[in-house]
Design a protein around this motif. Structure first.
Motif: not given
Length: 247
Positions: A82, A101-102, A111, A115, A118, A147-148
């Motif tokens: 991440v 994630d980013y 947020r 993450a 996920k 966001e993916r």
């Protein structure tokens, strides 16, 4: 349920803030096993400790975070990556390195918690079908991170001014780019219905007569999942008719 984490950032205050936020997370929670100020320290730590995830800054002295992430991919059991950075422009490159994630600084607790969720799914701490993480996705830059969006959820792509509206059944996103590039890349998923719009082939439900203030009388396509209709150009009408007939 605790996710084992290594925090990597060359700024001690940034590491401290991130560790404090991780301490406030729950469902799942996080256990910070260690921290590192650069890539060398991170690699040395990982030689002796197993972690589920590395929270990684990008701009660091020496080997940067992108280089470290590439090296970590070569490990027999690579941790989830991440990125946590003040710079949003590296998101696409980060996801090409299979980052999970980013997050952009300052990191918001919600947020960070998302993450961790996920991470929990892909490390099988929470049961989840692995196919979800093998899907093609669009990387959408948003405030606070990236966001993916799985392509399987996208109903249409519509060019508006300098952005592309990416519409799913639940919400809309804004994506920078060219509609023609998306059409060429994902031709098997989407078809062009107008100079400014692509629709998901699977979502096309029906054609109906329609009056458009700019285009005049014509036809519009109905899609599963949204109430709005999208105007079909005369040039694309035959192909849309064929798709509807085959459905």
């Amino acid at each position: 349920m605790m996710i084992r984490v290594l925090v990597v950032d060359d700024e001690s205050l940034a590491r401290s803030r991130l560790k404090a936020l991780l301490g406030d997370c729950g469902q799942p929670g996080a256990q910070v096993l260690g921290e590192a100020a650069n890539a060398v320290q991170a690699v040395e730590f990982l030689q002796h400790h197993a972690v589920d995830a590395v929270l990684l800054d990008i701009h660091m002295p020496g080997a940067d975070g992108l280089m470290l992430a590439q090296a970590l991919r070569q490990l027999p059991h690579p941790p989830a990556i991440v990125f946590v950075t003040a710079y949003a422009e590296h998101a696409v490159q980060a996801f090409e390195l299979e980052a999970l994630d980013y997050l952009t600084k300052p990191v918001r607790l919600e947020r960070l918690q998302a993450a961790l969720q996920k991470i929990a799914r892909v490390t099988q701490l929470v049961p989840q079908a692995p196919a979800e993480w093998l899907e093609e996705v669009l990387v959408i830059q948003e405030r606070g991170g990236a966001e993916r969006v799985p392509l399987a959820q996208v109903l249409y792509l519509k060019a508006e001014l300098k952005y592309i509206t990416v519409r799913t059944a639940s919400r809309s996103y804004l994506l920078e780019g060219a509609l023609s590039e998306l059409e060429a890349r994902y031709a098997s998923r989407f078809m062009r219905i107008h100079r400014n719009a692509l629709v998901a082939r699977r979502a096309v439900r029906a054609l109906e007569r329609h009056h458009d203030p700019e285009e005049g009388e014509g036809w519009a396509v109905q899609l599963d999942g949204v109430e709005e209709t999208l105007f079909v150009s005369r040039r694309q009408l035959a192909a849309v008719r064929a798709l509807v007939s085959a459905a």
